[in-house]
Design a protein around this motif. Structure first.
Motif, PDB file in Angstrom:
ATOM      1  N   LEU A   1       0.701  -0.719  -0.150  1.00 41.91           N
ATOM      2  CA  LEU A   1      -0.208  -0.262   0.075  1.00 41.91           C
ATOM      3  C   LEU A   1       0.795   1.331  -0.580  1.00 41.91           C
ATOM      4  O   LEU A   1       0.533   2.541  -0.352  1.00 41.91           O
ATOM      5  N   GLY A   2       1.884   1.268   1.168  1.00 41.55           N
ATOM      6  CA  GLY A   2       3.018   2.275   0.566  1.00 41.55           C
ATOM      7  C   GLY A   2       3.461   2.418  -0.683  1.00 41.55           C
ATOM      8  O   GLY A   2       3.323   3.714  -0.816  1.00 41.55           O
ATOM      9  N   THR A   3       4.338   1.815  -0.681  1.00 39.06           N
ATOM     10  CA  THR A   3       5.001   2.035  -2.047  1.00 39.06           C
ATOM     11  C   THR A   3       3.841   2.410  -3.208  1.00 39.06           C
ATOM     12  O   THR A   3       4.492   3.061  -3.910  1.00 39.06           O
ATOM     13  N   GLY A   4       3.067   0.749  -3.252  1.00 44.34           N
ATOM     14  CA  GLY A   4       2.310   1.711  -4.175  1.00 44.34           C
ATOM     15  C   GLY A   4       1.611   3.182  -5.018  1.00 44.34           C
ATOM     16  O   GLY A   4       1.792   3.799  -5.190  1.00 44.34           O
ATOM     17  N   LEU A   5       1.261   3.695  -3.463  1.00 45.59           N
ATOM     18  CA  LEU A   5       0.888   4.816  -3.402  1.00 45.59           C
ATOM     19  C   LEU A   5       1.357   5.734  -3.439  1.00 45.59           C
ATOM     20  O   LEU A   5       1.648   7.003  -4.274  1.00 45.59           O
TER      21      LEU A   5
ATOM     22  N   PHE B   1       3.754   4.568 -18.751  1.00 46.19           N
ATOM     23  CA  PHE B   1       2.094   5.147 -18.411  1.00 46.19           C
ATOM     24  C   PHE B   1       1.024   3.703 -17.731  1.00 46.19           C
ATOM     25  O   PHE B   1       0.533   3.861 -16.622  1.00 46.19           O
ATOM     26  N   VAL B   2       0.852   3.905 -19.085  1.00 45.69           N
ATOM     27  CA  VAL B   2      -0.282   2.790 -19.872  1.00 45.69           C
ATOM     28  C   VAL B   2      -0.714   1.820 -18.658  1.00 45.69           C
ATOM     29  O   VAL B   2      -1.514   1.567 -17.566  1.00 45.69           O
ATOM     30  N   PHE B   3       0.430   1.144 -18.639  1.00 44.52           N
ATOM     31  CA  PHE B   3       0.648  -0.420 -17.924  1.00 44.52           C
ATOM     32  C   PHE B   3       0.841  -0.550 -16.561  1.00 44.52           C
ATOM     33  O   PHE B   3       0.418  -0.616 -15.570  1.00 44.52           O
ATOM     34  N   PRO B   4       2.527   1.104 -16.121  1.00 40.44           N
ATOM     35  CA  PRO B   4       2.002   0.743 -14.957  1.00 40.44           C
ATOM     36  C   PRO B   4       1.488   1.342 -14.118  1.00 40.44           C
ATOM     37  O   PRO B   4       0.467   0.786 -12.705  1.00 40.44           O
ATOM     38  N   VAL B   5       0.731   2.267 -14.284  1.00 35.53           N
ATOM     39  CA  VAL B   5      -1.084   2.976 -14.057  1.00 35.53           C
ATOM     40  C   VAL B   5      -2.168   1.444 -13.877  1.00 35.53           C
ATOM     41  O   VAL B   5      -2.410   1.341 -12.739  1.00 35.53           O
TER      42      VAL B   5
ATOM     43  N   LEU C   1       6.375  -3.909 -17.873  1.00 34.68           N
ATOM     44  CA  LEU C   1       6.875  -2.878 -16.839  1.00 34.68           C
ATOM     45  C   LEU C   1       7.864  -2.603 -18.224  1.00 34.68           C
ATOM     46  O   LEU C   1       8.958  -3.238 -17.022  1.00 34.68           O
ATOM     47  N   MET C   2       8.449  -1.493 -18.123  1.00 34.06           N
ATOM     48  CA  MET C   2       9.818  -0.930 -18.483  1.00 34.06           C
ATOM     49  C   MET C   2      10.177   0.584 -18.292  1.00 34.06           C
ATOM     50  O   MET C   2      11.263   1.026 -18.781  1.00 34.06           O
ATOM     51  N   VAL C   3       9.637   0.582 -17.357  1.00 29.92           N
ATOM     52  CA  VAL C   3      11.247   2.040 -16.847  1.00 29.92           C
ATOM     53  C   VAL C   3      12.049   1.994 -16.162  1.00 29.92           C
ATOM     54  O   VAL C   3      12.413   3.253 -16.501  1.00 29.92           O
ATOM     55  N   ASP C   4      12.096   1.285 -15.886  1.00 33.15           N
ATOM     56  CA  ASP C   4      14.117   0.777 -15.562  1.00 33.15           C
ATOM     57  C   ASP C   4      15.070   1.061 -16.471  1.00 33.15           C
ATOM     58  O   ASP C   4      15.642   1.409 -16.616  1.00 33.15           O
ATOM     59  N   VAL C   5      14.413   0.650 -17.498  1.00 33.83           N
ATOM     60  CA  VAL C   5      15.353   0.250 -18.965  1.00 33.83           C
ATOM     61  C   VAL C   5      14.782   1.541 -19.388  1.00 33.83           C
ATOM     62  O   VAL C   5      16.139   2.219 -20.280  1.00 33.83           O
ATOM     63  N   PHE C   6      13.785   2.679 -19.066  1.00 33.55           N
ATOM     64  CA  PHE C   6      13.657   3.948 -19.589  1.00 33.55           C
ATOM     65  C   PHE C   6      14.680   4.457 -19.096  1.00 33.55           C
ATOM     66  O   PHE C   6      15.467   5.203 -19.451  1.00 33.55           O
TER      67      PHE C   6
ATOM     68  N   LEU D   1      10.110   3.398  -6.339  1.00 35.58           N
ATOM     69  CA  LEU D   1       8.935   2.998  -5.224  1.00 35.58           C
ATOM     70  C   LEU D   1       8.252   1.443  -6.786  1.00 35.58           C
ATOM     71  O   LEU D   1       7.353   0.869  -5.916  1.00 35.58           O
ATOM     72  N   LEU D   2       7.579   2.158  -7.795  1.00 41.20           N
ATOM     73  CA  LEU D   2       7.236   1.283  -8.956  1.00 41.20           C
ATOM     74  C   LEU D   2       8.571  -0.442  -8.600  1.00 41.20           C
ATOM     75  O   LEU D   2       7.417  -1.772  -8.896  1.00 41.20           O
TER      76      LEU D   2
END
Ligand SMILES: [Zn+2]
Ligand SMILES: [Zn+2]
Length: 430
Positions: free
Chosen positions: A56-60, A112-116, A153-158, A190-191
């Motif tokens: 809950l903490g990390t997701g929010l 954005f879309v997949f992580p959200v 999810l590819m935010v770290d690659v980005f 956090l993600l």
């Protein structure tokens, strides 16, 4: 084992390994403990300490960081007195205004879309446990989406792509990090932490209700006429077509797994040719336009003295896609004609193939970032080349090929060979 029910039976105290198909009893785990497959070493279930509160903490916090990252300037870029500041929205709007709809769509989905969708599903799932007797269907719906979205999810690659792009630009311009950049770093961390904390099997056990006691069975599910669900770990009766818990289609072995994998690998190899022959990026400087291919970009970085970044791009864009095609082809061959090499070594290769595949997206993200930052007309501008889409297709096709391959096929040959050796030994003894 006798199965008389039309409805697939579910043995809640046992789980089936998705990589080797061995059936395991699930003991009562303490917080911080994890259950590994005794046969192949795959982690079956992890019970994280205070999992609900931490998720809950990390997701929010991740969602909050994303809102901050979208609200302010992201990077500053200045060359010869010309200054430009970009936000994350600019990254998309520049791509869309230049007509690169597919590239814009890829960035939008991956960042954005997949992580959200993932974070929303996680938070809704955790919140729904406040009402244990209700919202059961919502919990199932959220869990199914988690499994579908997580590999993309590819935010770290980005983030690594941003750093590579900045190294490329460092000799041409002054770069400054703005507030959104640091918020984006927090969003990525956090993600990733949320993904680590979410254990799909543990959640499925919570959603499926309290465990009931069944006699433990040994060996693979297939040997006992059972089917293991690869999505939630349930062990089902051999006549099941759909998993009673997660609703996914189930099969003892993925039908035509090798054929689909090989077909996807051939398609990836075909796309690999235009991806390397055509330019991936076109740089305009003082009116002159210079296209550069993937390998050309590596040589430029090497000549600039950026050896680590040149090696990252070389490995991510050239070596990894080819290595993935070769290793998956070899695994397909091994699933049909196994060598004497240990199956555990083949499984290790398969895990690495799955793990590193998405990192090839670095070069695509580098091009997208440079395109959004460097837009100064005829003085200096960067645009994506035709190879971007074919290279993206290579990565997506190899990722799909890894998903299509059923690693349980490798253990089947191992088990049948062991049985044959045991049979021979028995005959010699008698
Ligand atoms: Zn296993
Ligand atoms: Zn299932």
């Amino acid at each position: 084992m006798q199965v008389n029910s039309d409805r697939p039976m579910f043995y809640e105290t046992v789980t089936t390994c998705e990589e080797c198909d061995f059936v395991h009893r699930v003991p009562r785990l303490q917080q911080g403990e994890r259950l590994r497959c005794e046969h192949c070493g795959h982690v079956l279930i992890t019970l994280h300490k205070h999992a609900f509160a931490r998720i809950l903490g990390t997701g929010l916090s991740a969602l909050l960081m994303l809102i901050l990252a979208l609200s302010f300037s992201f990077l500053g870029f200045s060359v010869n007195g010309l200054e430009r500041t970009v936000s994350l929205f600019n990254t998309l709007s520049v791509l869309l205004s230049q007509g690169y709809l597919m590239l814009g769509a890829i960035i939008t989905l991956a960042l954005f879309v997949f992580p959200v969708v993932y974070l929303s599903s996680v938070l809704l799932l955790v919140a729904s446990f406040r009402y244990p007797d209700r919202l059961r269907n919502i919990r199932r719906f959220c869990l199914r989406w988690l499994v579908v979205v997580q590999p993309w999810l590819m935010v770290d690659v980005f983030l690594v792509g941003i750093l590579v792009a900045l190294v490329k630009l460092s000799s041409l311009a002054d770069i400054s990090f703005k507030l959104s950049f640091w918020a984006f770093c927090g969003y990525v961390l956090l993600l990733l932490k949320t993904v680590v904390l979410v254990d799909k099997r543990w959640f499925w056990n919570r959603v499926a209700g309290p465990s009931s006691d069944h006699p433990i069975v040994s060996g693979t599910a297939k040997q006992q006429g059972l089917i293991g669900c690869r999505f939630c770990g349930a062990t089902l009766a051999g006549n099941a077509h759909h998993c009673d818990r997660c609703g996914h289609s189930v099969y003892s072995r993925r039908p035509r797994s090798v054929v689909f994998t090989v077909a996807l690998l051939i398609a990836a190899l075909i796309m690999y040719i235009p991806a390397n022959v055509f330019p991936i990026m076109e740089t305009t400087f003082l009116g002159g336009t210079e296209p550069s291919t993937i390998l050309g970009g590596v040589f430029v970085l090497w000549s600039m003295g950026s050896y680590p970044v040149a090696l990252i791009i070389l490995f991510a864009s050239v070596v990894i896609p080819l290595a993935k095609v070769v290793s998956l082809s070899w695994l397909c061959w091994q699933s049909c004609y196994p060598s004497r090499r240990l199956t555990s070594q083949k499984i290790t290769l398969y895990r690495w193939t799955e793990l590193v595949g998405r990192w090839s997206m670095i070069d695509v993200f580098v091009v997208a970032i440079l395109t959004s930052i460097v837009q100064m007309g005829q003085f200096m501008s960067i645009l994506p080349g035709p190879a971007v889409l074919s290279f993206t297709a290579v990565i997506v096709l190899t990722m799909l090929a890894a998903m299509a391959f059923d690693p349980r096929l490798l253990w089947d040959k191992d088990a049948s060979r062991t049985q044959a050796q045991e049979g021979e030994a028995c005959e010699r003894d008698t």
